[in-house]
Design an enzyme around this catalytic site. Structure first.
Site, PDB file in Angstrom:
ATOM      1  N   SER A  43       0.196   2.511   5.275  1.00 19.29           N
ATOM      2  CA  SER A  43       0.125   0.861   4.703  1.00 19.29           C
ATOM      3  C   SER A  43      -1.209   0.224   5.416  1.00 19.29           C
ATOM      4  O   SER A  43      -1.593  -0.217   3.448  1.00 19.29           O
ATOM      5  CB  SER A  43       1.347   0.118   5.663  1.00 19.29           C
ATOM      6  OG  SER A  43       1.259  -1.298   5.259  1.00 19.29           O
TER       7      SER A  43
ATOM      8  N   LEU B 279      -3.934   1.447   5.732  1.00 17.57           N
ATOM      9  CA  LEU B 279      -5.466   2.174   5.291  1.00 17.57           C
ATOM     10  C   LEU B 279      -4.842   1.829   3.583  1.00 17.57           C
ATOM     11  O   LEU B 279      -6.447   1.308   3.220  1.00 17.57           O
ATOM     12  CB  LEU B 279      -5.514   3.312   5.797  1.00 17.57           C
ATOM     13  CG  LEU B 279      -6.230   3.956   5.010  1.00 17.57           C
ATOM     14  CD1 LEU B 279      -6.448   5.617   6.117  1.00 17.57           C
ATOM     15  CD2 LEU B 279      -6.359   4.948   3.579  1.00 17.57           C
TER      16      LEU B 279
ATOM     17  N   TYR C 193       3.259  12.444   5.561  1.00 17.80           N
ATOM     18  CA  TYR C 193       4.939  11.767   4.884  1.00 17.80           C
ATOM     19  C   TYR C 193       4.623  12.883   3.288  1.00 17.80           C
ATOM     20  O   TYR C 193       4.017  13.546   2.560  1.00 17.80           O
ATOM     21  CB  TYR C 193       4.959  11.332   5.043  1.00 17.80           C
ATOM     22  CG  TYR C 193       4.461  10.144   4.274  1.00 17.80           C
ATOM     23  CD1 TYR C 193       3.118   9.910   4.410  1.00 17.80           C
ATOM     24  CD2 TYR C 193       5.603   9.400   2.775  1.00 17.80           C
ATOM     25  CE1 TYR C 193       2.292   9.040   4.084  1.00 17.80           C
ATOM     26  CE2 TYR C 193       4.503   8.547   3.075  1.00 17.80           C
ATOM     27  CZ  TYR C 193       2.807   8.330   2.898  1.00 17.80           C
ATOM     28  OH  TYR C 193       2.225   7.205   1.737  1.00 17.80           O
TER      29      TYR C 193
ATOM     30  N   ASN D 284       7.428  -5.671   6.605  1.00 19.38           N
ATOM     31  CA  ASN D 284       7.419  -3.658   6.055  1.00 19.38           C
ATOM     32  C   ASN D 284       8.616  -3.325   7.175  1.00 19.38           C
ATOM     33  O   ASN D 284       8.200  -1.876   7.894  1.00 19.38           O
ATOM     34  CB  ASN D 284       5.941  -2.907   6.837  1.00 19.38           C
ATOM     35  CG  ASN D 284       5.693  -2.376   5.044  1.00 19.38           C
ATOM     36  OD1 ASN D 284       6.358  -2.295   4.029  1.00 19.38           O
ATOM     37  ND2 ASN D 284       4.318  -2.719   4.865  1.00 19.38           N
TER      38      ASN D 284
ATOM     39  N   LEU E  22       8.704  -9.784  -4.669  1.00 16.86           N
ATOM     40  CA  LEU E  22       9.534  -9.890  -5.961  1.00 16.86           C
ATOM     41  C   LEU E  22      10.413  -7.962  -6.682  1.00 16.86           C
ATOM     42  O   LEU E  22      10.746  -8.227  -7.826  1.00 16.86           O
ATOM     43  CB  LEU E  22      10.364 -10.738  -6.077  1.00 16.86           C
ATOM     44  CG  LEU E  22      10.047 -12.221  -5.829  1.00 16.86           C
ATOM     45  CD1 LEU E  22      10.598 -12.720  -6.853  1.00 16.86           C
ATOM     46  CD2 LEU E  22      10.934 -12.244  -5.363  1.00 16.86           C
ATOM     47  N   GLY E  23       9.295  -7.195  -6.317  1.00 17.58           N
ATOM     48  CA  GLY E  23       9.447  -6.016  -6.886  1.00 17.58           C
ATOM     49  C   GLY E  23       9.354  -5.975  -8.102  1.00 17.58           C
ATOM     50  O   GLY E  23       8.372  -6.575  -8.136  1.00 17.58           O
TER      51      GLY E  23
ATOM     52  N   GLY F 176       2.992   2.450  -2.196  1.00 17.19           N
ATOM     53  CA  GLY F 176       1.894   1.577  -1.816  1.00 17.19           C
ATOM     54  C   GLY F 176       0.700  -0.100  -2.497  1.00 17.19           C
ATOM     55  O   GLY F 176       0.243  -0.456  -2.632  1.00 17.19           O
ATOM     56  N   ALA F 177       1.704   0.044  -3.289  1.00 16.35           N
ATOM     57  CA  ALA F 177       1.591  -0.813  -4.573  1.00 16.35           C
ATOM     58  C   ALA F 177       1.572  -2.630  -3.573  1.00 16.35           C
ATOM     59  O   ALA F 177       0.907  -3.548  -3.938  1.00 16.35           O
ATOM     60  CB  ALA F 177       3.102  -1.055  -5.474  1.00 16.35           C
TER      61      ALA F 177
ATOM     62  N   ASP G 185       0.835  -2.965  -0.160  1.00 13.20           N
ATOM     63  CA  ASP G 185       0.468  -2.763   0.088  1.00 13.20           C
ATOM     64  C   ASP G 185      -1.329  -3.005  -0.273  1.00 13.20           C
ATOM     65  O   ASP G 185      -2.643  -3.987   0.244  1.00 13.20           O
ATOM     66  CB  ASP G 185      -0.325  -1.361   1.186  1.00 13.20           C
ATOM     67  CG  ASP G 185       1.054  -0.387   1.858  1.00 13.20           C
ATOM     68  OD1 ASP G 185       1.642  -1.292   2.904  1.00 13.20           O
ATOM     69  OD2 ASP G 185       0.669   0.361   1.874  1.00 13.20           O
TER      70      ASP G 185
END
Lengths: 311, 311, 311, 311, 311, 311
Positions: free
Chosen positions: D35, D37, D89, D163, D225-226, D253-254, D256
């Protein structure tokens, strides 16, 4: 001893790595498929046991089918090794119709088509709750058709997916054979769609179709409407579910996932609304990838999908 | 009007992206192949013209074969579109024998096997310098065999590669048919190897084989010795060339590249030493890749190879 | 009830798609591996039955291991689902040593390391002919070591592969633990190599090693010599087989394939020469690909290999 | 001396090459992520300088993170090499929810989690304009949390992304820790969303959330809000931007990218409307690919995007 | 003797395997393209014959263009081998604008740009029904422009696609040159769009553009509106077709497919409605894949598309 | 301030994913290369600091070169952004000579060739210990040649790799220019081979070459013998190292890795035997992969290689 026994031909699928006319495709991705095998996997994901009566060739592709089926939990003890070759097919994606696929078979004379009544073990059928097959199995050979008839004869209960494939037989032959089956045996769950019903009954309207199929002894009807969703009928009740809008990679196998999910949930006493809703989730997930059955969800995973899309 | 006319079945090849038993292979790479098609490409790379008499299916794979052949400069005007399907095969590489391959055919009843004498255009044959075919074409069907016989009957000169494939016919049938051909027609160049010669003549020794084949009317013999190289005979002279040590990806097609290179150079008046040397280069390059004919060199490129390896 | 029971940790392997330092590798290919799982697959390919006592995580990788094992014919009824994660590892190939690999583990605290005596079913062990484990299982945790001890205590017969991995424990700890096992239990077949024997006994010479291991109760010794081949000892007889020269993709798993092949053939009454020869074929095939067990041959396929290389 | 200092754990990401349950995925594509980075790269693309305080393992993956960060312009002088391993991950895409991803961590006990107050260089912090961190860094270890506290203590200004990752800690622990931070330090920019705010404040409504966060000392609120877009608050003004409809490959990652873009533009004196609009562009681009930060645009490139979509 | 002769530069296209800034793209997929070559393939798919007057380098990429063109049925007898290199370009997809592409050329001084009047065979032009070229060919060199002028001078009929590429020449130069052509020669079919018309005429409105172009001697106008569809004008009639919503992989080449389809159907006497409808289908299919011309349909395949989307 | 400064053109390399003539290659793998950049990376791996004086285009490929160089630790502060394009090249592998490669350049007029004396910062050169360049930089343009001359004039010490590329200039021009350089400047380390020496001095024998080069002011000679190994001379002593037998993927860049390793170790006071041994290890590793510099080892990793191969 399994809950559901399916009869059909498992096949090796070679899916185009890139969309377009096959002559421009350089790489092919192997998957294991076949309508009844896809159905079986949906059954198992929905927590029933399932076995398939089938033949595969004595070759790597045959071994591949057995190993994959076993991995997925299918009872493979009634898959016979036959001296013929294992049937295969190629998938051309997105040409000439975006988001649609075409199947090119190499299955004529295959081991799978050698399926015959002698492969149908009476006690295996009798100890199961339901026997499933499709129009494909009726079409691939007379002996395969006879195997389905023998199994349906012995079965406690039956589900049947009309699945008329014009590349395998004529509309006339399909109509005659399938109507023969429907007239002879009570079908607990019939899975079909407007195209096939047009051939069989000359009509496409869902309600009208339900009335006619019911007269033929069908108890529950799952009527697939493609990109629009599906409708299910039972005992005067009717359930409709719209399809979800998702990116389409390959629609192949979506109907099988829906059918297997619907039948196995219904068999566990779920309502047709619930069974249909989960069936739609299964077919929705399947069309987002290459491969017919990898994405078929468990009820728990389908619920996660439903939670997300309900928000 | 072309220099050389070949008769045979072009096929689509699905080569394993990774070596090992096919059931563990997830991706397949498409190539265009077939013994006689490979031969034709070698002829063209060596600056003669070449056409193929063949049938392909009315499908994407058939179109693929025609387009690829045309791209490579083969005269495709005598490839007929047939209602059957286009033949295909899979290649399993490196199992159970490292650096060796196994072919799994789906060609029974294919368009290519429908090749028949009616496809053989008399004037096309008569205007050519040489007609080429192989034991594979004799094996795939009686009508294909008859097409070869008709073409050989009309031919000014003939080359023939025994190419006995146990998966296509029995050793007995192969022996009877091929010996029949050899007895009936003078063969300008016969291409064979110890395994096939064992079946045909019961012997494997090159010199002895030459004597016997010569008695049968063979003028030039190209005797392939696999990883050891090859030997050629003509008029009492004998030439031997060792194979080059290179990393082997897939040996399939190496013999065809050698045969096509040898025959077309010999036909242009080159010595059997020169023709053999270039044939060995061709087969050496072909085994370093997947695909049977992409690597077949021109004489100019073969000379660059030879310069490098001579240093 | 299976012929052989193995105890160990199955792992997910991520093999570099291209050789070189991992930071330059962009794609990784997934395989299923683990020393004892590789051993089991070799046992099954050689026509005995085999089960593995193990734990995997309640996650996709755990399910992957169970499905793959089941596909390959391993009895998975004694694989327990554990709340921890499934162990994985990465393979760096060819750097800094061409044709050699390095393993990078993510297995500390994994489900596999939670293996414990309670997982060892007495009747399962007692009904089997032989129990197999390796130094890896001894190293991953005390409970895993205790599980091996319990199983060896109950076993009718034992095979053991020293497999000392410096990343898992110190040489001192390894020596103490493994010698403890060797002193306590008669080992029917011990599999080891000069590096491990140097740690255990301070020597590397094969003959001397055999004498010492025999004194410790080892009946048969399989002594792996890497690229040079392997030697086996039994009852005063000694067999040596050179390794075959093949292109090396990844040597990982070769020793397991040799061990499983050797032990299962020996257990079926084959001579150590025969068992060793087939073991060498298995390891030879395994090093030509990524993946540890896909290439392990049946005896029939190994014979085809041997026929080819004998010619 | 950099404009912004971030504290967090850089990780290696293995993204599924094909969507679906991980056990059916054969190939994984490596990316560098984490996150903070991702945040740093967004800062640099928006023309400020940025450094990260972090630890990576003394292994290829650690070197990979350092090299990639350096390539992207991040000041890596405060990345410490630790004896532990580098955290990684896996991403499972599209199952069970199309266009959504799941993360499977192998980071427990990783080098990154060893981040501690001693890594926080006082002068480095004091010479910077703003310090950024996230709830992930608070969750991975006590020492990492203490490092954030030390840095926040010394910082001239702070941004913080809540987060909350349920796989790393409980909702209770998250609430207590994050609220502790918010109460103790004035946050110049807080980045959060309804899910996290539900945990922290028991509410989800944006306006209400702003009021409460403001009471806690938050100056600017970026509320994600996604798929609906995002809203930003500052000084009584409120800005809302809808998300753009684009094909989703992987949403990871969006957030971040949006946060880093928003904070760095705001820090350069841009309005919250402008900063939000560019933040939305950044997150829109990131979700169209695998990889968390490669697509993060410069303001110039974001303007080209905006020009296109305004037409 | 062919129906249509095109003049232009065929190019090798290297399309990004994954979207994003080129520096993050690791693999590139080769395709054969070039505006006029794409046009030719559309002509052939629509059952007319077509040849291209062009130059390619004496290198593998030049041979690739000739072989591919020949495979697709283009008459390649007027492609000259030039000592310069073959022009190439790279495609960056989806950055900074999702679903849009950027082209990076390596074509300055290429063989293709050496096209000159001497390459234009008078009888070849005179025996054809129509000559086609584009603004790209006018831009690449003076000699190429002169070749177009010579061919247009000799042509029975002409189609022209304005195709103004800012990377190849300035708006001023483009305007002057193209208007010069339009003033000098009657154009049977002009293909253009609002961006180019803005440069040429200072306007963008379709109806107004048609009036002005008609005054310049244009008979039929095909006016492309990008994602909105296209409009065609002829003799006072006007036809509009909306674009279909499909997943966009790469829009490159869509306009050429539309132009070639439209012109060749119109030339066969089809109405502009019919020609436009099929042109839209062609461009719709092309944008769903990488590669500019593989997806261009035959009228039969386009009808299958239309049947599906009409339902 | 760096230990070594190199002058040259960094390039983007597109390496064939599969061997064979480029027209049959469908996928290309991107790498960052260029003789002097490869040299720099070898210097850094061997623990000296290094910077490159160069120009790249203001495009994605230029940014790619800078980011990659920075990642690898090269001082990029003297890479200038130029308005021209970034030079690129393609690699054809294995045809027509197995295990050999051919380079196809698109670099004429590139940013890299615009390198000029003004780019050479006097203090940067004077603060370094050694300046390195190659015959390639002399060949790409007069201004690049002048830049090398200016740098050599200012340098404390020089290394030079003759690297004569027939595609860039004639043998006559190469001879005249390079001999001019050798006569004018004392070269601390000259790297060359028999082919180049044949052009420069008309001889190929190593010992004789050393005598002649020594007369020209060369102190140390590294004489590369391709697959046979290499020999180094200094002060009357001579060292020879055989090459190691490893599988060859692509030999490109091997000489640069050897040169950079040799020069940087020699500069650190290592013997020519030691430096040569490590140089051979570097070139051996480089030829096993695609990509010119990823495999270049540190001395520690080279020692692991040497330990393995000494056993």
């Amino acid at each position: 001893m399994v809950d559901i026994v399916a009869l059909g031909e498992p096949l090796i699928q070679f899916n185009s790595f890139t969309p377009g006319p096959l002559r421009f495709v350089n790489y092919f991705e192997k998957h294991i498929a076949g309508s009844e095998l896809n159905f079986c996997i949906a059954v198992i994901r929905n927590h029933l046991t399932c076995g398939i009566i089938a033949r595969v060739g004595n070759d790597e592709f045959g071994r591949n089918i057995i190993e994959y089926s076993r991995a997925q939990g299918i009872d493979t003890t009634h898959i016979k090794i036959d001296d013929s070759f294992t049937g295969i097919y190629f998938i051309q994606r997105g040409y000439p119709i975006p988001m649609k696929s075409e199947l090119i078979y190499y299955r004529k004379g295959s081991a799978g088509s050698k399926l015959s009544p002698e492969d149908v073990d009476e006690s295996y059928i009798k100890s199961s709750k339901l026997v499933h097959s499709t129009g494909i199995t009726l079409a691939i050979s007379d002996s395969a058709k006879d195997a389905v008839i023998k199994a349906f004869e012995l079965a406690r209960s039956r589900s049947f997916d009309t699945n008329i494939r014009p590349k395998l037989w004529s509309a006339e032959k399909a109509k005659e054979t399938i109507l023969g089956i429907l007239r002879k045996y009570d079908i607990e769950v019939l899975i079909t769609d407007p195209d096939d019903t047009k051939i069989l009954l000359g009509i496409t309207d869902p309600d009208e179709a339900y009335r006619k199929y019911k007269e033929l002894g069908v108890n529950v009807l799952l009527y697939k409407l493609g990109a629009r969703g599906a409708v299910a009928y039972h005992d005067g009740t009717k359930a409709f579910k719209e399809a979800y809008k998702v990116p389409v990679e390959d629609p192949t196998g979506a109907g099988d996932a829906m059918a297997g999910t619907f039948v196995s949930l219904y068999l566990q006493g779920k309502s047709i609304e619930y069974s249909l809703e989960h069936g739609i989730v299964a077919s929705t997930l399947v069309i987002t990838v290459r491969g017919d059955n990898e994405m078929t969800p468990t009820p728990e995973d389908a619920d996660r999908f439903l939670n997300e899309f309900k928000t």
